[in-house]
Design a protein around this motif. Structure first.
Motif: not given
Length: 233
Positions: A50-56, A73-90
């Motif tokens: 039941e967990c989201s990708p960022i929770e895992i 074709n469009s990777p991005k690099t962010k910290s875990i806390w930034e991914w939490k704030a912005d939401g994951t994609n891909g």
């Protein structure tokens, strides 16, 4: 032969064997180390269906770890806390945290995912995508590699396609990692997974069609999820 002086990695890595057991031998090994896909799920120390990708990923990495993820074709690099704030994609991510957000690739261009900006090795992924093997047989081969090595199994993700991605904890000693990867390849593993910048399937993300934002659908027209079957962190 590094592309920048602070890189951890040379552009040329230790040579990995590409010699694998035959299909018949792989099937025999699977019979000797029976572990079904259902067993993998039942044996998981943590259930994250039941967990989201960022929770895992938050269970796996520290808040300030830089994680590269996104579409092919469009990777991005962010910290875990930034991914939490912005939401994951891909649907892909690099299991090895990056040392900086942008590196210099072998062509001299800036890149969010290249060997230059990958940090220390965190895990080694065993991916066997032999079409003639069932998922239960592939799970059994994960158990075979586990029992034949001293590595710790940390995560197993169903690719939503033809493979299971088994994440093993890497050693601080790259010679040990090289020996382990040779074992992985012997049992049908993809040797490209040794590259520290190589991507793997993002756990519990919806699998996308290649070079597309559209989800890959199953026979019933439902989006295919890259289910995290096993987690031990």
């Amino acid at each position: 032969n590094k592309t920048s002086p602070d890189s951890y990695w040379n552009q040329s890595l230790e040579t990995i064997s590409t010699s694998s057991l035959s299909l018949c031998e792989l099937k025999e090994c699977a019979d000797d180390y029976t572990w079904t896909e259902e067993d993998v799920w039942e044996d998981s120390p943590v259930k994250v269906d039941e967990c989201s990708p960022i929770e895992i990923l938050s269970c796996v990495y520290q808040e300030d770890d830089l994680i590269c993820m996104g579409k092919l074709n469009s990777p991005k690099t962010k910290s875990i806390w930034e991914w939490k704030a912005d939401g994951t994609n891909g649907d892909l991510f690099c299991p090895n945290p990056m040392r900086v957000e942008v590196g210099i690739n072998k062509d001299g261009r800036e890149s969010s995912r290249c060997r230059d900006n990958v940090g220390r090795r965190f895990s080694i992924v065993y991916e066997c995508d032999e079409l003639e093997l069932s998922f239960d047989q592939k799970a059994s081969l994960i158990r075979c590699v586990l029992e034949k090595s001293e590595a710790n199994l940390r995560m197993v993700v169903h690719s939503g396609g033809k493979s299971l991605h088994a994440h093993f904890e890497a050693s601080e000693d790259e010679e040990v990692n090289t020996l382990f990867m040779n074992l992985v390849v012997k049992y049908g593993g993809d040797p490209h997974m040794y590259y520290p910048e190589q991507t793997s399937r993002l756990p519990n993300a919806v699998r996308l069609k290649p070079f597309s934002n559209l989800p890959l659908l199953d026979d019933q027209g439902m989006p295919i999820r890259q289910k995290c079957l096993y987690l031990d962190y």
